[in-house]
Every structure is written in structure tokens, then in C-alpha cells.
Design a protein around this motif. Structure first.
Motif, short mmCIF file in Angstrom:
data_model
loop_
_atom_site.label_atom_id
_atom_site.label_comp_id
_atom_site.label_asym_id
_atom_site.label_seq_id
_atom_site.Cartn_x
_atom_site.Cartn_y
_atom_site.Cartn_z
N ARG A 1 0.86 -1.18 0.00
CA ARG A 1 0.00 0.00 0.00
C ARG A 1 0.90 1.23 0.00
O ARG A 1 1.81 1.35 0.80
CB ARG A 1 -0.91 0.01 1.22
CG ARG A 1 -1.88 1.18 1.20
CD ARG A 1 -3.11 0.95 2.03
NE ARG A 1 -4.00 -0.07 1.54
CZ ARG A 1 -4.87 0.07 0.53
NH1 ARG A 1 -4.92 1.18 -0.12
NH2 ARG A 1 -5.66 -0.90 0.19
N LEU A 2 0.62 2.13 -0.94
CA LEU A 2 1.34 3.39 -1.03
C LEU A 2 0.31 4.49 -1.12
O LEU A 2 -0.47 4.53 -2.08
CB LEU A 2 2.27 3.40 -2.24
CG LEU A 2 3.17 4.60 -2.41
CD1 LEU A 2 4.06 4.81 -1.18
CD2 LEU A 2 4.04 4.45 -3.64
N GLY A 3 0.28 5.35 -0.11
CA GLY A 3 -0.80 6.33 -0.03
C GLY A 3 -2.10 5.56 0.15
O GLY A 3 -2.20 4.67 0.97
N SER A 4 -3.08 5.88 -0.68
CA SER A 4 -4.37 5.19 -0.59
C SER A 4 -4.50 4.07 -1.62
O SER A 4 -5.55 3.46 -1.74
CB SER A 4 -5.50 6.20 -0.79
OG SER A 4 -5.41 6.77 -2.08
N ARG A 5 -3.44 3.80 -2.37
CA ARG A 5 -3.49 2.82 -3.45
C ARG A 5 -2.78 1.52 -3.09
O ARG A 5 -1.74 1.54 -2.43
CB ARG A 5 -2.84 3.36 -4.73
CG ARG A 5 -3.50 4.54 -5.38
CD ARG A 5 -4.74 4.20 -6.19
NE ARG A 5 -4.55 3.28 -7.27
CZ ARG A 5 -4.28 3.60 -8.51
NH1 ARG A 5 -4.13 4.86 -8.86
NH2 ARG A 5 -4.16 2.68 -9.44
N GLU A 6 -3.34 0.44 -3.57
CA GLU A 6 -2.67 -0.85 -3.44
C GLU A 6 -1.91 -1.10 -4.74
O GLU A 6 -2.47 -0.97 -5.83
CB GLU A 6 -3.68 -1.96 -3.19
CG GLU A 6 -3.01 -3.30 -2.94
CD GLU A 6 -3.99 -4.34 -2.47
OE1 GLU A 6 -4.19 -4.45 -1.24
OE2 GLU A 6 -4.56 -5.03 -3.33
N VAL B 1 3.50 -1.53 -9.12
CA VAL B 1 2.70 -0.62 -9.96
C VAL B 1 1.22 -0.87 -9.69
O VAL B 1 0.85 -1.91 -9.14
CB VAL B 1 3.02 -0.83 -11.45
CG1 VAL B 1 4.46 -0.44 -11.77
CG2 VAL B 1 2.75 -2.26 -11.89
N PRO B 2 0.34 0.07 -10.09
CA PRO B 2 -1.09 -0.13 -9.85
C PRO B 2 -1.66 -1.35 -10.56
O PRO B 2 -2.53 -2.03 -10.04
CB PRO B 2 -1.74 1.15 -10.39
CG PRO B 2 -0.67 2.17 -10.32
CD PRO B 2 0.62 1.43 -10.59
N GLN B 3 -1.16 -1.63 -11.76
CA GLN B 3 -1.65 -2.76 -12.53
C GLN B 3 -0.48 -3.40 -13.26
O GLN B 3 0.30 -2.71 -13.92
CB GLN B 3 -2.67 -2.27 -13.55
CG GLN B 3 -3.62 -3.30 -14.01
CD GLN B 3 -4.78 -2.66 -14.78
OE1 GLN B 3 -4.77 -1.50 -15.14
NE2 GLN B 3 -5.79 -3.46 -15.02
N LYS B 4 -0.33 -4.72 -13.12
CA LYS B 4 0.78 -5.42 -13.75
C LYS B 4 0.78 -5.23 -15.26
O LYS B 4 -0.29 -5.24 -15.88
CB LYS B 4 0.70 -6.92 -13.45
CG LYS B 4 1.06 -7.30 -12.05
CD LYS B 4 1.04 -8.80 -11.92
CE LYS B 4 1.42 -9.23 -10.53
NZ LYS B 4 1.55 -10.68 -10.43
N THR B 5 1.97 -5.08 -15.81
CA THR B 5 2.12 -4.96 -17.26
C THR B 5 3.54 -5.33 -17.66
O THR B 5 4.47 -5.12 -16.89
CB THR B 5 1.79 -3.53 -17.75
OG1 THR B 5 1.95 -3.49 -19.18
CG2 THR B 5 2.68 -2.49 -17.12
N ALA B 6 3.67 -5.86 -18.85
CA ALA B 6 5.00 -6.15 -19.40
C ALA B 6 5.44 -5.04 -20.35
O ALA B 6 6.52 -5.12 -20.93
CB ALA B 6 4.97 -7.49 -20.14
#
Length: 192
Positions: free
Chosen positions: A36-41, A64-69
Motif C-alpha cells: 500500500r502506497l498512499g491510498s493505493r494498493e 505498480v497499480p496494474q501489472k504490465t509487461a
């Protein structure tokens, strides 16, 4: 005896219930699948080892907020992100500073470099405050939109936040940009 066994099993189940369901391991180090960083997972995108010659310097984890390659998707987003370095050997802050500043310079053009020079100097001073990064230390390079980059060593913030999504992008480009410091590390951080 039966009561002791029941209470031991109950205590163990409570401990296991509080533990994350998944974790990644590399070089004997455990990394949570989410932070958790700030209010985001944030999601663990990838892990990799940075080796210099025959020496393993650190394990890097990218959250990152959403996994990506797709590296450009990671670089372009103005969203919370964490680059975590877990030290595998002792390194003087001067060496860390030199590597990070040189890597940033390699990945930006002259105009971009000139525009961020004051922030680069601030970042260099912040890194100098580390002194020596020891084996086992954790260095978090966190980015929060509107606040900027915050460096922390073993969960203790160092220096003021350094503003600008462009600055954090230049830092991340060292690891996942077009001219990475280590192509194997880049692939690992991208989960490839």
C-alpha cells in the motif's frame, strides 16, 4: 496435552490468517505481492537481481497499480509506484548516487536534463544522507502524484519529496527504459 495442542493449532491458524496469501522469493528475500502506497494498493510487477561483475548488489522489486509487461505503460503513468532495492552487499552512498545520476542522465535529452538539474542536486544530497547502505537494508523509491519521489531507507524517510512525474520517469528509465542499466534486470522487472 490435548488443550496445549488445540491452543497451539489455534495460535498457528491466527498467524497464518494474518500472513499474505502469496509472496515472491528471490535471493532468499521475501517480497509481498501487494503493498500500500498512499491510498493505493500496488501489485508486484517483477523482481530481479542487479549484479556488477560477479557481485550481486541488490534485488529490485517494481510495484505498480496494474501489472504490465509494457515498459512505456509503466513510465508514462502518473500513478503511485514503488521501486524497492534490497541490498545484498554493502555499498557507499557515493556509488549509489553516481550510478543513479549517471543512469538518469543517460536516459534524458539535454533539455530534460537541464530542466531537472535542481531536483537532481536535491536527489544527490538525499542519497548522500544514507552514508552506507548495508547488506539487508531496504531502499524504497516511492512516487505519489502531486507529491513526487520520496526516498526511504528501512522505512525512514530521507530528505523532502522531489516533485515531478518527469523526474520519477527518468529514474525508472534506468531500470525499464530504452537504455536500461541491465537488460536482464529490465526483463525481470517487467515480469518477462
Amino acid at each position: 496435552m490435548k488443550k496445549l495442542l488445540v491452543s497451539t493449532l489455534l495460535a498457528l491458524s491466527c498467524v497464518l490468517a494474518g500472513a499474505p496469501a502469496h509472496a515472491a522469493m528471490l535471493e532468499g528475500l521475501r517480497f509481498d505481492d501487494t503493498v500500500r502506497l498512499g491510498s493505493r494498493e500496488l501489485q508486484l510487477n517483477g523482481l530481479g537481481v542487479r549484479a556488477v561483475y560477479i557481485f550481486k548488489a541488490f534485488v529490485a522489486a517494481l510495484y505498480v497499480p496494474q501489472k504490465t509487461a509494457a515498459p512505456q505503460a509503466i513510465l508514462d503513468q502518473d500513478a503511485p509506484r514503488r521501486l524497492q532495492l534490497r541490498m545484498l552487499m554493502e555499498v557507499d552512498s557515493g556509488e549509489i548516487k553516481k550510478a543513479l545520476v549517471r543512469g538518469m542522465r543517460k536516459n534524458v535529452n539535454d533539455a530534460e536534463w537541464a530542466a531537472m538539474q535542481d531536483r537532481v542536486d536535491q536527489f544527490a544530497r538525499t542519497i548522500d544522507s544514507i552514508g552506507v547502505a548495508r547488506e539487508g537494508d531496504t531502499i524504497n523509491l516511492d512516487y505519489l502524484p502531486g507529491q513526487g519521489l520520496q526516498l526511504a531507507v528501512n522505512e525512514v524517510s530521507r530528505g523532502p519529496a522531489i516533485g515531478g512525474a518527469d523526474f520519477y520517469q527518468a529514474l525508472l528509465e534506468i531500470f525499464v527504459g530504452p537504455n536500461p542499466v541491465d537488460t536482464r534486470l529490465k526483463k525481470a522487472l517487467l515480469g518477462q
